[in-house]
Each structure stands twice: as structure tokens, then as C-alpha cells.
Design a protein around this motif. Structure first.
Motif, PDB file in Angstrom:
ATOM      1  N   LEU A 113       0.828  -1.208   0.000  1.00 14.35           N
ATOM      2  CA  LEU A 113       0.000   0.000   0.000  1.00 14.35           C
ATOM      3  C   LEU A 113       0.860   1.254   0.000  1.00 14.35           C
ATOM      4  O   LEU A 113       0.482   2.280  -0.582  1.00 14.35           O
ATOM      5  CB  LEU A 113      -0.921  -0.011   1.224  1.00 14.35           C
ATOM      6  CG  LEU A 113      -2.062  -1.041   1.186  1.00 14.35           C
ATOM      7  CD1 LEU A 113      -2.734  -1.142   2.554  1.00 14.35           C
ATOM      8  CD2 LEU A 113      -3.079  -0.679   0.112  1.00 14.35           C
ATOM      9  N   HIS A 114       2.020   1.173   0.645  1.00 12.10           N
ATOM     10  CA  HIS A 114       2.936   2.315   0.663  1.00 12.10           C
ATOM     11  C   HIS A 114       3.490   2.591  -0.734  1.00 12.10           C
ATOM     12  O   HIS A 114       3.813   3.743  -1.067  1.00 12.10           O
ATOM     13  CB  HIS A 114       4.079   2.036   1.643  1.00 12.10           C
ATOM     14  CG  HIS A 114       5.095   3.140   1.710  1.00 12.10           C
ATOM     15  ND1 HIS A 114       4.848   4.358   2.306  1.00 12.10           N
ATOM     16  CD2 HIS A 114       6.379   3.207   1.227  1.00 12.10           C
ATOM     17  CE1 HIS A 114       5.919   5.122   2.206  1.00 12.10           C
ATOM     18  NE2 HIS A 114       6.854   4.446   1.560  1.00 12.10           N
ATOM     19  N   LEU A 115       3.579   1.562  -1.565  1.00 10.94           N
ATOM     20  CA  LEU A 115       4.141   1.710  -2.907  1.00 10.94           C
ATOM     21  C   LEU A 115       3.141   2.265  -3.918  1.00 10.94           C
ATOM     22  O   LEU A 115       3.540   2.787  -4.959  1.00 10.94           O
ATOM     23  CB  LEU A 115       4.659   0.359  -3.412  1.00 10.94           C
ATOM     24  CG  LEU A 115       5.958  -0.148  -2.798  1.00 10.94           C
ATOM     25  CD1 LEU A 115       6.195  -1.599  -3.182  1.00 10.94           C
ATOM     26  CD2 LEU A 115       7.133   0.722  -3.263  1.00 10.94           C
ATOM     27  N   LEU A 116       1.859   2.136  -3.631  1.00 11.43           N
ATOM     28  CA  LEU A 116       0.843   2.583  -4.580  1.00 11.43           C
ATOM     29  C   LEU A 116       0.887   4.095  -4.739  1.00 11.43           C
ATOM     30  O   LEU A 116       0.897   4.831  -3.750  1.00 11.43           O
ATOM     31  CB  LEU A 116      -0.544   2.143  -4.118  1.00 11.43           C
ATOM     32  CG  LEU A 116      -0.797   0.629  -4.084  1.00 11.43           C
ATOM     33  CD1 LEU A 116      -2.203   0.332  -3.588  1.00 11.43           C
ATOM     34  CD2 LEU A 116      -0.593   0.021  -5.464  1.00 11.43           C
ATOM     35  N   PRO A 117       0.899   4.579  -6.000  1.00  9.67           N
ATOM     36  CA  PRO A 117       0.975   6.039  -6.204  1.00  9.67           C
ATOM     37  C   PRO A 117      -0.334   6.753  -5.889  1.00  9.67           C
ATOM     38  O   PRO A 117      -0.326   7.914  -5.479  1.00  9.67           O
ATOM     39  CB  PRO A 117       1.310   6.155  -7.700  1.00  9.67           C
ATOM     40  CG  PRO A 117       0.778   4.889  -8.306  1.00  9.67           C
ATOM     41  CD  PRO A 117       0.940   3.817  -7.254  1.00  9.67           C
TER      42      PRO A 117
ATOM     43  N   ILE B 261      -8.004  -1.347   4.345  1.00  8.13           N
ATOM     44  CA  ILE B 261      -8.362  -2.452   5.237  1.00  8.13           C
ATOM     45  C   ILE B 261      -8.801  -3.662   4.426  1.00  8.13           C
ATOM     46  O   ILE B 261      -8.409  -4.800   4.729  1.00  8.13           O
ATOM     47  CB  ILE B 261      -9.471  -2.006   6.211  1.00  8.13           C
ATOM     48  CG1 ILE B 261      -8.939  -0.946   7.166  1.00  8.13           C
ATOM     49  CG2 ILE B 261     -10.013  -3.205   6.990  1.00  8.13           C
ATOM     50  CD1 ILE B 261      -9.993  -0.345   8.061  1.00  8.13           C
ATOM     51  N   PHE B 262      -9.602  -3.439   3.378  1.00  7.70           N
ATOM     52  CA  PHE B 262     -10.065  -4.538   2.531  1.00  7.70           C
ATOM     53  C   PHE B 262      -8.890  -5.251   1.862  1.00  7.70           C
ATOM     54  O   PHE B 262      -8.853  -6.483   1.800  1.00  7.70           O
ATOM     55  CB  PHE B 262     -11.029  -4.018   1.461  1.00  7.70           C
ATOM     56  CG  PHE B 262     -12.409  -3.724   1.969  1.00  7.70           C
ATOM     57  CD1 PHE B 262     -12.846  -4.235   3.180  1.00  7.70           C
ATOM     58  CD2 PHE B 262     -13.271  -2.928   1.247  1.00  7.70           C
ATOM     59  CE1 PHE B 262     -14.111  -3.957   3.665  1.00  7.70           C
ATOM     60  CE2 PHE B 262     -14.545  -2.646   1.717  1.00  7.70           C
ATOM     61  CZ  PHE B 262     -14.966  -3.165   2.927  1.00  7.70           C
ATOM     62  N   ILE B 263      -7.917  -4.473   1.356  1.00  4.25           N
ATOM     63  CA  ILE B 263      -6.763  -5.063   0.671  1.00  4.25           C
ATOM     64  C   ILE B 263      -5.939  -5.911   1.640  1.00  4.25           C
ATOM     65  O   ILE B 263      -5.551  -7.045   1.333  1.00  4.25           O
ATOM     66  CB  ILE B 263      -5.889  -3.955   0.039  1.00  4.25           C
ATOM     67  CG1 ILE B 263      -6.635  -3.299  -1.133  1.00  4.25           C
ATOM     68  CG2 ILE B 263      -4.559  -4.528  -0.445  1.00  4.25           C
ATOM     69  CD1 ILE B 263      -5.926  -2.084  -1.690  1.00  4.25           C
ATOM     70  N   ALA B 264      -5.670  -5.361   2.819  1.00  5.70           N
ATOM     71  CA  ALA B 264      -4.861  -6.087   3.806  1.00  5.70           C
ATOM     72  C   ALA B 264      -5.573  -7.349   4.276  1.00  5.70           C
ATOM     73  O   ALA B 264      -4.981  -8.440   4.309  1.00  5.70           O
ATOM     74  CB  ALA B 264      -4.551  -5.182   4.995  1.00  5.70           C
ATOM     75  N   LEU B 265      -6.845  -7.234   4.607  1.00  3.64           N
ATOM     76  CA  LEU B 265      -7.590  -8.395   5.094  1.00  3.64           C
ATOM     77  C   LEU B 265      -7.740  -9.458   4.011  1.00  3.64           C
ATOM     78  O   LEU B 265      -7.721 -10.660   4.309  1.00  3.64           O
ATOM     79  CB  LEU B 265      -8.973  -7.952   5.597  1.00  3.64           C
ATOM     80  CG  LEU B 265      -8.995  -7.123   6.885  1.00  3.64           C
ATOM     81  CD1 LEU B 265     -10.416  -6.725   7.236  1.00  3.64           C
ATOM     82  CD2 LEU B 265      -8.362  -7.889   8.041  1.00  3.64           C
ATOM     83  N   SER B 266      -7.896  -9.019   2.767  1.00  3.82           N
ATOM     84  CA  SER B 266      -8.007  -9.980   1.666  1.00  3.82           C
ATOM     85  C   SER B 266      -6.733 -10.798   1.529  1.00  3.82           C
ATOM     86  O   SER B 266      -6.782 -12.010   1.303  1.00  3.82           O
ATOM     87  CB  SER B 266      -8.311  -9.247   0.351  1.00  3.82           C
ATOM     88  OG  SER B 266      -9.563  -8.592   0.413  1.00  3.82           O
ATOM     89  N   PHE B 267      -5.584 -10.131   1.667  1.00  2.00           N
ATOM     90  CA  PHE B 267      -4.302 -10.854   1.597  1.00  2.00           C
ATOM     91  C   PHE B 267      -4.177 -11.851   2.735  1.00  2.00           C
ATOM     92  O   PHE B 267      -3.763 -12.993   2.536  1.00  2.00           O
ATOM     93  CB  PHE B 267      -3.148  -9.857   1.626  1.00  2.00           C
ATOM     94  CG  PHE B 267      -1.793 -10.507   1.607  1.00  2.00           C
ATOM     95  CD1 PHE B 267      -1.276 -11.032   0.434  1.00  2.00           C
ATOM     96  CD2 PHE B 267      -1.032 -10.598   2.767  1.00  2.00           C
ATOM     97  CE1 PHE B 267      -0.027 -11.641   0.411  1.00  2.00           C
ATOM     98  CE2 PHE B 267       0.216 -11.200   2.756  1.00  2.00           C
ATOM     99  CZ  PHE B 267       0.717 -11.719   1.572  1.00  2.00           C
TER     100      PHE B 267
ATOM    101  N   MET C 296      10.714  -4.532  -1.016  1.00  2.00           N
ATOM    102  CA  MET C 296      11.745  -3.669  -0.446  1.00  2.00           C
ATOM    103  C   MET C 296      12.685  -3.135  -1.529  1.00  2.00           C
ATOM    104  O   MET C 296      13.210  -2.022  -1.414  1.00  2.00           O
ATOM    105  CB  MET C 296      12.544  -4.434   0.612  1.00  2.00           C
ATOM    106  CG  MET C 296      11.762  -4.765   1.872  1.00  2.00           C
ATOM    107  SD  MET C 296      10.980  -3.313   2.626  1.00  2.00           S
ATOM    108  CE  MET C 296      12.418  -2.313   3.017  1.00  2.00           C
ATOM    109  N   THR C 297      12.892  -3.914  -2.584  1.00  2.00           N
ATOM    110  CA  THR C 297      13.687  -3.432  -3.717  1.00  2.00           C
ATOM    111  C   THR C 297      13.033  -2.217  -4.353  1.00  2.00           C
ATOM    112  O   THR C 297      13.692  -1.209  -4.658  1.00  2.00           O
ATOM    113  CB  THR C 297      13.849  -4.540  -4.771  1.00  2.00           C
ATOM    114  OG1 THR C 297      14.505  -5.668  -4.200  1.00  2.00           O
ATOM    115  CG2 THR C 297      14.666  -4.042  -5.954  1.00  2.00           C
ATOM    116  N   LEU C 298      11.716  -2.295  -4.543  1.00  2.00           N
ATOM    117  CA  LEU C 298      10.986  -1.174  -5.146  1.00  2.00           C
ATOM    118  C   LEU C 298      11.021   0.061  -4.247  1.00  2.00           C
ATOM    119  O   LEU C 298      11.101   1.192  -4.741  1.00  2.00           O
ATOM    120  CB  LEU C 298       9.539  -1.592  -5.407  1.00  2.00           C
ATOM    121  CG  LEU C 298       9.349  -2.708  -6.439  1.00  2.00           C
ATOM    122  CD1 LEU C 298       7.888  -3.124  -6.512  1.00  2.00           C
ATOM    123  CD2 LEU C 298       9.844  -2.259  -7.808  1.00  2.00           C
ATOM    124  N   ILE C 299      10.978  -0.150  -2.941  1.00  2.00           N
ATOM    125  CA  ILE C 299      11.018   0.988  -2.012  1.00  2.00           C
ATOM    126  C   ILE C 299      12.401   1.639  -2.015  1.00  2.00           C
ATOM    127  O   ILE C 299      12.530   2.865  -2.087  1.00  2.00           O
ATOM    128  CB  ILE C 299      10.638   0.534  -0.591  1.00  2.00           C
ATOM    129  CG1 ILE C 299       9.136   0.274  -0.503  1.00  2.00           C
ATOM    130  CG2 ILE C 299      11.038   1.593   0.440  1.00  2.00           C
ATOM    131  CD1 ILE C 299       8.660  -0.149   0.864  1.00  2.00           C
TER     132      ILE C 299
END
Length: 202
Positions: A126-130, A139-145, A170-173
Motif C-alpha cells: 500500500l505504501h508503494l501505490l501512487p 483495510i479490505f486489501i490487507a484483510l483480503s491478503f 523492499m527493492t521497489l522501495i
């Protein structure tokens, strides 16, 4: 006034529906995470990780793996049988270093690491999403995973794939910074599972 009342009850119904979906996903996610963790601590759990712990003794003692069962008979609670290690160096050497620890202790440490990474992966993603995403969608994304059957199975068998996926993120970050050495090192570790990380390199 009728339109105001309609909009009010429509918004309230939508919020109740979203809350219901979130609760439903949370129940499934908690159940799957508990099931995977308990399964990992079972006698037949973490077999994927056990392969690297097992073959770590081969690397240290220089014994051929076909004779390894005899060598490991001295180790209490060691994983039964012999499973092939499918991750290439250097990550294989990192995982095999757990062979310096007794199997029960190595298993506890690895499960703790794995569960922590599973909990962190959707947060890093979620931190990577622009685009900005609302809290309820996060919350939906995290719980779905967490609710995926595959996530529970990965914890149960102790799959290093979870670590590789975290290393890819972590490479992308780290690529957002100026340096290129650290992203290269992290990607190099992730490439140990090239079937998953090769597209990032390309």
C-alpha cells in the motif's frame, strides 16, 4: 426533506454493508492466520523451510544428502525424510545457516519471521501505490491478503517465497532513493527465487 432522508439512509446502509464486509473478511483472515500458524507448529509443519535446515548440515559437514538421514539421527526432533532445496544461492546459504540451531528453535524463529513478513507485506504494498486509497479500501486489501488460502498454506509449510516477495517490495522501495547498491543487494537475494523475481529484473 424526502431526498435528504433518502440520502441519509442510503449512506447509512452503505456504511453498514462495508462494515459487514470488513468484519467478514477479518473473521476469515484471523481464522486463516491462526490455522496456518498452528499448522506450522505441528510436527509436519514448515517442511519447505525444513529442507534448507536439513541441507544446511550437508553444506557444513560435507556429507552427501543420501547419507544425511543417518547423520541427522543424532538431532532430536529433526524433520523426517529428505526434501530437495529449490532456491539457489545466496538465499539458500542464508536459510541454511539456521542449521546451526536445534530444529525446534530454528522452527520457532522462522515461523515468527514468516508471520511478521506476512503481516507487513500488504502494508508495504500500500505504501508503494501512487494513488491515494481510502482507509476502508486499505483495510479490505490487507484483510483480503491475510484471508487468502495460499497465505495460510505458505505459513503452514514455511515457504521462503514469502521472504522473496517481501524482498521484491523492499527493492521497489529502496529504488526510490538515490543509491543503487542497496536495491541491487536486495534484488540479488530475491533473485534466488528467479521464477518470482525475474520479471522485476527485466
Amino acid at each position: 426533506s424526502v431526498k435528504i432522508a433518502y440520502d441519509f439512509f442510503k449512506g447509512k446502509a452503505t456504511n453498514m454493508l462495508l462494515a459487514g464486509i470488513a468484519i467478514f473478511l477479518a473473521v476469515i483472515a484471523i481464522g486463516r492466520m491462526i490455522n496456518g500458524t498452528l499448522g506450522a507448529f505441528s510436527p509436519t509443519g514448515t517442511l519447505d523451510f525444513g529442507a534448507y535446515w536439513y541441507h544446511g548440515h550437508f553444506l557444513r559437514f560435507g556429507s552427501h544428502w543420501t547419507y544425511l538421514a543417518r547423520d541427522l539421527a543424532e538431532f532430536p526432533n529433526s524433520p523426517s525424510g529428505s526434501l530437495p532445496a529449490v532456491i539457489t544461492p545466496p538465499l539458500m546459504f542464508v536459510l541454511s545457516s539456521f542449521s546451526y540451531l536445534p530444529w525446534p528453535l530454528a522452527k520457532i524463529i522462522w515461523i515468527t519471521i514468516l508471520v511478521s513478513l506476512v503481516l507487513a507485506i500488504p502494508l508495504v504494498l500500500l505504501h508503494l501505490l501512487p494513488a491515494k486509497i481510502s482507509l476502508i479500501n486499505k483495510i479490505f486489501i490487507a484483510l483480503s491478503f491475510y484471508a487468502f488460502t495460499g497465505t495460510s498454506i505458505a505459513i503452514r509449510v514455511g515457504q521462503p517465497t514469502i521472504l522473496v516477495l517481501f524482498l521484491i517490495l523492499m527493492t521497489l522501495i529502496t529504488l526510490r532513493g538515490r543509491g543503487r547498491v542497496l536495491p541491487g543487494i536486495i534484488l540479488g537475494l530475491a533473485l534466488s527465487k528467479f521464477s518470482l523475481s525475474l520479471p522485476l529484473l527485466l
